[in-house]
Design a protein around this motif. Sequence first.
Motif, PDB file in Angstrom:
ATOM      1  N   VAL A 168      66.250  79.019 111.242  1.00 15.34           N
ATOM      2  CA  VAL A 168      67.592  79.571 111.407  1.00 15.34           C
ATOM      3  C   VAL A 168      67.452  81.074 111.589  1.00 15.34           C
ATOM      4  CG1 VAL A 168      69.855  79.872 110.341  1.00 15.34           C
ATOM      5  CG2 VAL A 168      68.598  77.733 110.023  1.00 15.34           C
ATOM      6  N   VAL A 169      67.974  81.582 112.689  1.00 14.64           N
ATOM      7  CA  VAL A 169      67.752  82.991 113.028  1.00 14.64           C
ATOM      8  C   VAL A 169      69.039  83.641 113.517  1.00 14.64           C
ATOM      9  CG1 VAL A 169      65.329  82.637 113.625  1.00 14.64           C
ATOM     10  CG2 VAL A 169      67.085  82.387 115.392  1.00 14.64           C
ATOM     11  N   ALA A 170      69.076  84.955 113.390  1.00 12.16           N
ATOM     12  CA  ALA A 170      70.187  85.752 113.925  1.00 12.16           C
ATOM     13  C   ALA A 170      69.668  87.143 114.224  1.00 12.16           C
ATOM     14  CB  ALA A 170      71.344  85.807 112.942  1.00 12.16           C
ATOM     15  N   SER A 171      70.375  87.876 115.041  1.00 12.15           N
ATOM     16  CA  SER A 171      69.984  89.244 115.353  1.00 12.15           C
ATOM     17  C   SER A 171      70.508  90.194 114.283  1.00 12.15           C
ATOM     18  CB  SER A 171      70.543  89.647 116.720  1.00 12.15           C
ATOM     19  OG  SER A 171      71.958  89.776 116.644  1.00 12.15           O
ATOM     20  N   PRO A 172      69.838  91.331 114.086  1.00 11.18           N
ATOM     21  CA  PRO A 172      70.367  92.341 113.159  1.00 11.18           C
ATOM     22  C   PRO A 172      71.788  92.768 113.519  1.00 11.18           C
ATOM     23  CG  PRO A 172      68.088  92.835 113.710  1.00 11.18           C
ATOM     24  CD  PRO A 172      68.519  91.712 114.626  1.00 11.18           C
ATOM     25  N   ARG A 178      78.036  91.444 107.859  1.00 17.33           N
ATOM     26  CA  ARG A 178      78.266  90.049 107.472  1.00 17.33           C
ATOM     27  C   ARG A 178      77.314  89.671 106.341  1.00 17.33           C
ATOM     28  NH1 ARG A 178      78.708  89.426 113.297  1.00 17.33           N
ATOM     29  NH2 ARG A 178      80.712  88.508 113.895  1.00 17.33           N
ATOM     30  N   GLU A 179      77.751  88.824 105.464  1.00 19.94           N
ATOM     31  CA  GLU A 179      76.906  88.294 104.402  1.00 19.94           C
ATOM     32  C   GLU A 179      76.071  87.149 104.970  1.00 19.94           C
ATOM     33  OE1 GLU A 179      75.224  87.863 100.631  1.00 19.94           O
ATOM     34  OE2 GLU A 179      76.554  89.449 101.393  1.00 19.94           O
ATOM     35  N   PRO A 180      74.745  87.267 104.975  1.00 16.15           N
ATOM     36  CA  PRO A 180      73.918  86.185 105.524  1.00 16.15           C
ATOM     37  C   PRO A 180      74.050  84.928 104.677  1.00 16.15           C
ATOM     38  CG  PRO A 180      72.549  87.809 104.410  1.00 16.15           C
ATOM     39  CD  PRO A 180      73.927  88.391 104.455  1.00 16.15           C
ATOM     40  N   PRO A 181      73.892  83.769 105.287  1.00 13.67           N
ATOM     41  CA  PRO A 181      74.006  82.515 104.527  1.00 13.67           C
ATOM     42  C   PRO A 181      72.887  82.381 103.503  1.00 13.67           C
ATOM     43  CG  PRO A 181      73.180  82.091 106.738  1.00 13.67           C
ATOM     44  CD  PRO A 181      73.581  83.535 106.711  1.00 13.67           C
ATOM     45  N   ARG A 182      73.250  81.970 102.278  1.00 14.49           N
ATOM     46  CA  ARG A 182      72.268  81.725 101.228  1.00 14.49           C
ATOM     47  C   ARG A 182      72.042  80.233 101.021  1.00 14.49           C
ATOM     48  NH1 ARG A 182      70.349  86.842 101.109  1.00 14.49           N
ATOM     49  NH2 ARG A 182      72.046  88.353 100.781  1.00 14.49           N
ATOM     50  N   HIS A 183      72.971  79.439 101.489  1.00 17.13           N
ATOM     51  CA  HIS A 183      72.925  77.984 101.378  1.00 17.13           C
ATOM     52  C   HIS A 183      73.408  77.419 102.712  1.00 17.13           C
ATOM     53  CE1 HIS A 183      74.112  73.893 100.113  1.00 17.13           C
ATOM     54  NE2 HIS A 183      73.224  74.051  99.145  1.00 17.13           N
ATOM     55  N   PRO A 184      72.886  76.260 103.155  1.00 14.94           N
ATOM     56  CA  PRO A 184      73.319  75.716 104.446  1.00 14.94           C
ATOM     57  C   PRO A 184      74.825  75.603 104.614  1.00 14.94           C
ATOM     58  CG  PRO A 184      71.401  74.526 103.676  1.00 14.94           C
ATOM     59  CD  PRO A 184      71.790  75.464 102.556  1.00 14.94           C
ATOM     60  N   THR A 185      75.558  75.310 103.552  1.00 15.66           N
ATOM     61  CA  THR A 185      77.016  75.180 103.685  1.00 15.66           C
ATOM     62  C   THR A 185      77.682  76.516 104.009  1.00 15.66           C
ATOM     63  OG1 THR A 185      77.225  75.397 101.282  1.00 15.66           O
ATOM     64  CG2 THR A 185      77.149  73.161 102.202  1.00 15.66           C
ATOM     65  N   ASP A 186      76.980  77.641 103.732  1.00 16.49           N
ATOM     66  CA  ASP A 186      77.536  78.953 104.074  1.00 16.49           C
ATOM     67  C   ASP A 186      77.682  79.134 105.583  1.00 16.49           C
ATOM     68  OD1 ASP A 186      77.553  79.538 101.381  1.00 16.49           O
ATOM     69  OD2 ASP A 186      75.683  80.701 101.430  1.00 16.49           O
ATOM     70  N   PHE A 207      68.600  70.119 107.191  1.00 13.54           N
ATOM     71  CA  PHE A 207      67.987  70.928 106.144  1.00 13.54           C
ATOM     72  C   PHE A 207      67.470  70.015 105.033  1.00 13.54           C
ATOM     73  CE2 PHE A 207      71.304  73.514 108.110  1.00 13.54           C
ATOM     74  CZ  PHE A 207      70.600  74.656 108.448  1.00 13.54           C
ATOM     75  N   GLU A 208      66.473  70.532 104.304  1.00 15.63           N
ATOM     76  CA  GLU A 208      65.938  69.772 103.171  1.00 15.63           C
ATOM     77  C   GLU A 208      65.307  70.733 102.172  1.00 15.63           C
ATOM     78  OE1 GLU A 208      62.653  66.285 102.162  1.00 15.63           O
ATOM     79  OE2 GLU A 208      63.335  66.598 104.216  1.00 15.63           O
ATOM     80  N   LYS A 209      65.569  70.489 100.883  1.00 15.59           N
ATOM     81  CA  LYS A 209      64.979  71.298  99.818  1.00 15.59           C
ATOM     82  C   LYS A 209      64.998  70.513  98.515  1.00 15.59           C
ATOM     83  CE  LYS A 209      65.524  75.704  97.359  1.00 15.59           C
ATOM     84  NZ  LYS A 209      66.353  76.930  97.225  1.00 15.59           N
ATOM     85  N   ASP A 210      63.846  70.441  97.856  1.00 14.26           N
ATOM     86  CA  ASP A 210      63.738  69.764  96.559  1.00 14.26           C
ATOM     87  C   ASP A 210      64.294  68.335  96.603  1.00 14.26           C
ATOM     88  OD1 ASP A 210      62.646  72.103  95.539  1.00 14.26           O
ATOM     89  OD2 ASP A 210      64.600  72.879  94.912  1.00 14.26           O
ATOM     90  N   MET A 260      66.607  83.177 108.224  1.00 18.74           N
ATOM     91  CA  MET A 260      67.500  82.885 107.104  1.00 18.74           C
ATOM     92  C   MET A 260      67.263  81.454 106.651  1.00 18.74           C
ATOM     93  SD  MET A 260      70.889  84.584 108.762  1.00 18.74           S
ATOM     94  CE  MET A 260      70.364  83.907 110.305  1.00 18.74           C
ATOM     95  N   LEU A 261      67.621  81.166 105.413  1.00 20.26           N
ATOM     96  CA  LEU A 261      67.527  79.804 104.863  1.00 20.26           C
ATOM     97  C   LEU A 261      66.123  79.226 105.031  1.00 20.26           C
ATOM     98  CD1 LEU A 261      70.906  78.378 106.271  1.00 20.26           C
ATOM     99  CD2 LEU A 261      70.471  79.232 103.955  1.00 20.26           C
ATOM    100  N   GLU A 262      65.113  80.083 104.897  1.00 14.39           N
ATOM    101  CA  GLU A 262      63.750  79.652 105.202  1.00 14.39           C
ATOM    102  C   GLU A 262      63.294  78.514 104.299  1.00 14.39           C
ATOM    103  OE1 GLU A 262      59.376  81.595 106.152  1.00 14.39           O
ATOM    104  OE2 GLU A 262      60.987  82.847 105.348  1.00 14.39           O
ATOM    105  N   ASP A 263      63.685  78.552 103.003  1.00 15.90           N
ATOM    106  CA  ASP A 263      63.238  77.497 102.099  1.00 15.90           C
ATOM    107  C   ASP A 263      63.973  76.184 102.303  1.00 15.90           C
ATOM    108  OD1 ASP A 263      65.582  78.599 101.219  1.00 15.90           O
ATOM    109  OD2 ASP A 263      65.083  78.537  99.078  1.00 15.90           O
TER     110      ASP A 263
END
Length: 294
Positions: A168-172, A178-186, A207-210, A260-263
């Motif tokens: 998941v990527v975006a430009s500066p 803007r607040e970058p997403p911390r969770h996929p639902t963001d 997406f997948e985690k744990d 973003m959301l690398e994990d």
Amino acid sequence: MLPDNLSHLAAFSAVARLGSFRKAGEELSLSTSAVSYAIRNLEERLGVNLFNRTTRSVALTDAGQRLAERLQPVLHELGDALEEMNHFRGAASGTLRINTSRAASYLLLMPMAARFLAAYPDIRLEIAEDDSFVDIVGSGFDAGVRLLEAVPEDMVAVPIGPPLRSVVVASPAYLQGREPPRHPTDLMRHECVRYRFPSGRFYKWEFEKDGVALEIDVPGRIALSDVHAEVRAATDGIGIGCVPETYVAELLESGRLVRMLEDWCPTIPGFMLYYPRQRRVSSALRAFIDMARQ
């Protein structure tokens, strides 16, 4: 009749499969007029019309449909019989026709094409890029390359290439203010660059985690059907993109894009080369598989 008219039957099969005299000629390295002559000669010998022709289309008659159905397995068997002769030559040869998605072509097939052709001078390689579902048998291909989920169940699937990972990527510029997403639902609060399949369905970001798996049908005012265009849209600041990591490695390194959301971004199996279970693997296809798996 078969020995004297084998080339005419091959021309008929190509026109029936491709629905075009011109395309059949290109595949067989013949002129359109030569293909037309072959079909006309075959119809005269059989005493029936095999095609209904108009200035805009070519369609099989009932007789033509029946002949095409009976002829297809016969030509496959004949091709297999001729292919066996390559074992006596000691070198792979022939024409190898592969249908593939554009992503697989870009990431896997084209990078190895020059090396493959140099290693096997007696092989002709045809790569057809098509993101829609293709019946490789009915369309005259020796094999296809797709992700595992897109491979038909009745095919032999051979893993080729390394595992894949989407990021998941975006430009500066997009992230500024803007607040970058911390969770996929963001992502539901952001502009996203959406991907539309040829079928018309939108890709849901995975997406997948744990042990928790999510699919997000992201919002966005732009929808594209090409990964290069998605990367360009994200780089230009239109929105957040989700693309194969290989496409954006240099842009990430240079700072033109930000992860973003690398994990939450899992690694998935790489591409599969697949072919009909009941068909003999040609020497050209075997050589290609061996090189692709190295």
